[in-house]
Design a protein around this motif. Structure first.
Motif, mmCIF file in Angstrom:
data_model
loop_
_atom_site.group_PDB
_atom_site.id
_atom_site.type_symbol
_atom_site.label_atom_id
_atom_site.label_comp_id
_atom_site.label_asym_id
_atom_site.label_seq_id
_atom_site.Cartn_x
_atom_site.Cartn_y
_atom_site.Cartn_z
ATOM 1 N N GLU A 8 83.372 99.390 42.213
ATOM 2 C CA GLU A 8 84.020 100.597 42.060
ATOM 3 C C GLU A 8 83.054 101.563 42.203
ATOM 4 O OE1 GLU A 8 87.375 101.643 39.300
ATOM 5 O OE2 GLU A 8 87.980 99.650 40.262
ATOM 6 N N ASP A 27 85.777 88.830 47.198
ATOM 7 C CA ASP A 27 85.252 89.983 48.177
ATOM 8 C C ASP A 27 84.008 89.880 48.738
ATOM 9 O OD1 ASP A 27 84.756 92.344 49.107
ATOM 10 O OD2 ASP A 27 85.004 93.555 47.415
ATOM 11 N N LYS A 52 84.032 93.828 39.471
ATOM 12 C CA LYS A 52 84.919 94.960 40.308
ATOM 13 C C LYS A 52 84.615 96.151 40.025
ATOM 14 C CE LYS A 52 88.187 91.816 42.554
ATOM 15 N NZ LYS A 52 89.197 91.135 41.892
ATOM 16 N N GLU A 75 86.429 90.915 36.569
ATOM 17 C CA GLU A 75 86.919 92.504 36.512
ATOM 18 C C GLU A 75 85.526 93.458 36.000
ATOM 19 O OE1 GLU A 75 88.309 90.054 34.811
ATOM 20 O OE2 GLU A 75 90.265 89.926 35.497
#
Lengths: 73, 810
Positions: free
Chosen positions: B160, B48, B156, B153
């Protein structure tokens, strides 16, 4: 009053009070050496200073200068 | 939404660097925070590219005392990261959560990544993430950074949360932050919050209020709180202090830890079996820092590094020789493919050819003796009588073809030479490309093997946890001269090369100790300086075996006395830094971890060195080969070159040292590009002197420096004195350009950089001047102005070392 310097190797004690002020004192407290904390003196460095202690489950090295500012029960 | 900024924060030794590498892969940039030498790293999140991960320095707290803490604080409250990814060592969770409670108060979206979950599980301990999440108002996930599990994770999740918080947070809606203090303290904090409303970003108001309660000078100054207002706030703080019988800072710290202890009693279940059992790390430590064994083990580990990097026959030396002579030079034989031809291996055959060549050359010049010189010292290594028969025989000797002795891989230097020959370029262009440009690149790359080995070993020591023990063992000794236990490693590395030495000083957290170490580490004569020592020892001090080791002793003496003097100086005065250092548990480092660690540093060296040495070498080649009318002067005309002219301009500066001539100046200046260049330049600038070999040229050059007033009987000794002065000057003035550039970067600012270089120049100049002037005085060659100056400067140095220290240093 007894300080951390007077504690024998292998002994466990409780912190009673911290002397001094400013950066050194704050640093000692930040590392978890606060009032009432249990501390075990582990060993002395080969040249006689600093010492190694266990506090809050980890190993910490402090100079005797600093240890003399930590009063213990 | 583009460009989300995630701040990665956590304790030192919590696996932060490993996680950062996992998250960003190779997409990272390493630099310094503006104005300070704390490492700054940022990178793009794998998968990303809109997310920037900013690695904050490893810290234990957000207090205002250490540089790392200040840098992190400023970033967190001023740069407004969109979310915090807080990495926490699961095996040492109590102390790690102390920082987390402070981070949570900033009111930013936060994800806590509890690291080393594999070890926690193996130990049989259990951590209740939900309870921690609830107490600290953040999300908690378990990861294992070393194994590369869960990191992405967690990141991420932070992204979020950052996105969600923008959508959810309306005006006036404050983030949910933990309240960890007792009633009285919370009451005072609420009052402070009220009085600073509107002055601080809304979401971080609680963090600011607590800092003011702690009487954090930096924050109080920044917010420009009025005297009257502060008086009001001060009343509330005093009430608390009276009631709890402690100072405000201690109250906050104590209550934070009490809160964590309470939380841990519910959220952490320690395995009963393990509680009283010594771990493997404990057992290792018992041996490694044992009162009797610690020093021998430490010295042994240094010897291993020494052997790996610079010892004769060690891998570092073998790799360096291969890189310089083989890969970058003429070429090399593939290992295991070599064989003898006519009962001789390639080396013997080459030596025989060199001797034959010398015989032919000498006979044709009408000499009765031929000789070959040692490559490094310029000394005659072998001499023999020749006659016509020998000449005729020598003429028959053919140059051995390396490809007949095994699989021969041509070196880059040879390939470039061959290519230039094929293109039929002029000799000047060929010389520019080969000696100037390629010579520069090769100098940089030639050092890569040693530096690589040193970095690799350092990365291993750091990653396995031994580095902290080195500081533990050596601290007492080094504190005496103003350094810390960790200063030892850079000085040892400095024996090999000053550049990695200066870079290795990075591991010293304390800014003052770090700067002192950077200034002093390069006084240890490095590998390149050893070449200078070898030449002078062979040419001038043959019967004085102690000269070479004496140079190491002088280096150590400078470090000890310089450390003491600097510690007492204004620049380094101030309160002594506390030496409260965590001794992390030992663990086996991973290969990828060590590799990354090494590669990032090595890349830094290659880029830095390449950018400096390459143009410098081209420039040096140019001023050596041309005069000011841009006429090519060639090797025999070096006395007409720009280098000679420019050397003449600064020669007077060196007159008090005994070698105030253009030759002495030119050699010293070119030595700043790479120290071993001093010997090569001396050989070139002395080429017009009498004598049959370079060694004789250089010896005669120094004899020509002897002032005319010296009686003939002492001329020999004075020449030696000048040689000593020249050698000492070149060993102890600032190191080569690359090391200086790295010093500037590590010192953090131009002013500090100049201070470092100025100090080094002063030391080198003073030493050389004292040797020459006092030596001349001792030989009865008169007392001049410079003798007086030398004595005064020496007295000043003694005063700087032995004067009483300032009280503040303790």
């Amino acid at each position: 009053m007894k300080t951390l310097n007077d504690v024998k190797i292998g002994e466990t004690t409780k912190i009673a009070r911290l002397l001094g002020e400013g950066a050194v004192k704050r640093r000692i407290m930040d590392m978890g050496l606060t009032k009432g904390t249990e501390v075990t003196v582990r060993k002395v460095a080969p040249l006689g200073d600093p010492i190694e202690i266990t506090v809050r489950g980890y190993e910490l090295s402090i100079r005797k200068d600093e240890a003399s500012k930590i009063e213990v029960a | 939404m583009s460009n989300i900024k995630i701040a990665l924060a956590g304790n030192p030794n919590s696996g932060k660097t490993t996680l950062f590498n996992d998250l960003t892969g190779s997409d990272q940039y390493v630099g310094n925070w503006p104005g300070v030498t704390v490492e700054k790293k940022d990178g793009l999140l794998k998968g990303d590219k809109n997310v920037v991960v900013q690695d904050l320095p490893g810290i234990y707290s957000l207090s205002p005392y250490s540089l790392e803490e200040k840098v992190s604080r400023r970033f967190l409250v001023e740069e407004n990261p969109d979310a915090i990814l807080n990495i926490v060592d699961g095996t040492n969770i109590e102390r790690n959560l102390y920082l987390s409670t402070q981070l949570a108060e900033l009111g930013l979206p936060m994800v806590m990544a509890v690291n080393m979950m594999d070890v926690v599980k193996k130990n049989g301990d259990k951590i209740d993430f939900e309870k921690i999440a609830k107490a600290l108002r953040c999300e908690v996930v378990g990861i294992s950074a070393l194994k590369g599990e869960g990191g992405i994770e967690a990141a991420k999740k932070a992204v979020e949360m950052a996105k969600r918080s923008v959508v959810e947070r309306g005006p006036g809606k404050l983030p949910d932050v933990p309240h960890v203090f007792s009633g009285t303290v919370e009451h005072a904090i609420a009052h402070i919050e009220e009085s600073i409303q509107g002055k601080v970003p809304e979401r971080s108001i609680r963090w600011y209020a607590i800092k003011i309660f702690e009487r954090d000078r930096e924050i109080i100054k920044k917010l420009e709180i009025g005297v009257g207002e502060m008086k009001h706030i001060e009343e509330h703080i005093r009430d608390c202090e009276k009631e709890l019988d402690d100072d405000a800072e201690s109250i906050i710290t104590n209550q934070r830890y009490e809160f964590i202890q309470g939380l841990m009693s519910k959220a952490l279940t320690k395995s009963e079996i393990r509680k009283n059992k010594a771990t493997l790390s404990d057992r290792i430590d018992r041996i490694v820092t044992n009162r009797i064994l610690a020093l021998p083990i430490f010295i042994l580990s240094l010897c291993v590094m020494w052997w790996l990097a610079v010892a004769d026959g060690g891998p570092g030396t073998i790799l360096t020789d291969w890189a310089n002579d083989g890969f970058l030079g003429d070429g090399w034989h593939l290992p295991f493919t070599t064989h003898e031809v006519d009962g001789k291996d390639y080396e013997t055959a080459s030596e025989e050819f060199a001797k034959a060549e010398a015989t032919v050359k000498a006979w044709e010049a009408g000499e009765k003796k031929a000789s070959v010189e040692d490559e490094e010292t310029g000394e005659i290594s072998e001499e023999w009588d020749i006659d016509e028969a020998a000449y005729n025989a020598a003429k028959e000797v053919e140059e051995p073809d390396p490809s007949q002795f095994g699989v021969w891989v041509p070196g880059i230097g040879a390939l470039i030479g061959a290519a230039l020959e094929k293109m039929g370029v002029s000799e000047t262009v060929a010389s520019l490309v080969n000696d100037g440009a390629w010579g520069g690149v090769a100098t940089v790359l030639g050092f890569v093997p040693v530096i690589f080995v040193v970095f690799l070993f350092l990365a291993f020591l750091e990653d396995c946890g031994y580095m902290a023990r080195v500081a533990f063992i050596m601290d007492r000794l080094f504190r005496k001269f103003g350094l810390s236990g960790k200063s030892f490693i850079p000085m040892i590395v400095g024996k090999g090369c000053g550049v990695p030495a200066v870079m290795a000083a990075r591991t010293i957290e304390n800014e003052r100790d770090h700067r002192m170490t950077v200034i002093l580490a390069t006084f240890i004569p490095c590998g390149a300086k050893t070449v200078i020592i070898a030449m002078f020892a062979a040419l001038f001090f043959r019967e004085m075996w102690y000269v070479a080791p004496l140079m190491d002793v002088i280096g150590i003496a400078i470090i000890v006395m310089g450390g003491i003097a600097l510690k007492k100086s204004k620049a380094f005065a101030g309160e002594a830094a506390p030496f409260v250092m965590e001794l992390p548990a030992y663990h086996m480092p991973t290969i990828t971890g060590i590799w990354r660690h090494t590669w990032i540093r090595l890349k830094g060296y290659i880029l830095k060195a390449g950018l400096i040495i390459f143009p410098a070498c081209v420039l040096l080649w140019f001023i050596m080969n041309f005069d000011f009318h841009f006429n090519l002067v060639g090797e025999d005309g070096i006395d007409k070159s720009m280098l000679a002219t420019m050397g003449g301009w600064i020669a007077w500066l060196l007159a008090p040292l005994g070698f105030g001539t253009w030759q002495g100046a030119a050699a010293s200046v070119s030595a700043e590009i790479a120290k071993e260049q001093a010997t090569a330049t001396l050989g070139l600038v002395a080429a017009n002197m009498d004598g049959a070999s370079t060694a004789a040229h250089v010896t005669n050059l120094f004899a020509s420096f002897v002032p005319a007033c010296v009686p003939d009987a002492s001329k020999g000794s004075v020449a030696k004195l000048i040689a000593m002065s020249f050698m000492v000057f070149n060993l102890f003035i600032p190191p080569c350009m690359v090391a200086i550039a790295v010093t500037f970067r590590e010192m953090g600012s131009k002013a500090w950089g100049w201070l470092a270089v100025g100090f080094q120049l002063f030391v080198g100049y003073t030493l050389a001047m004292s040797i020459y002037q006092l030596g001349m005085l001792a030989m009865g060659c008169g007392f001049g102005v410079w003798t007086a100056i030398a004595i005064i400067v020496d007295l000043f140095c003694l005063w700087a070392v032995f004067r009483p220290g300032r009280r503040a240093e303790g």
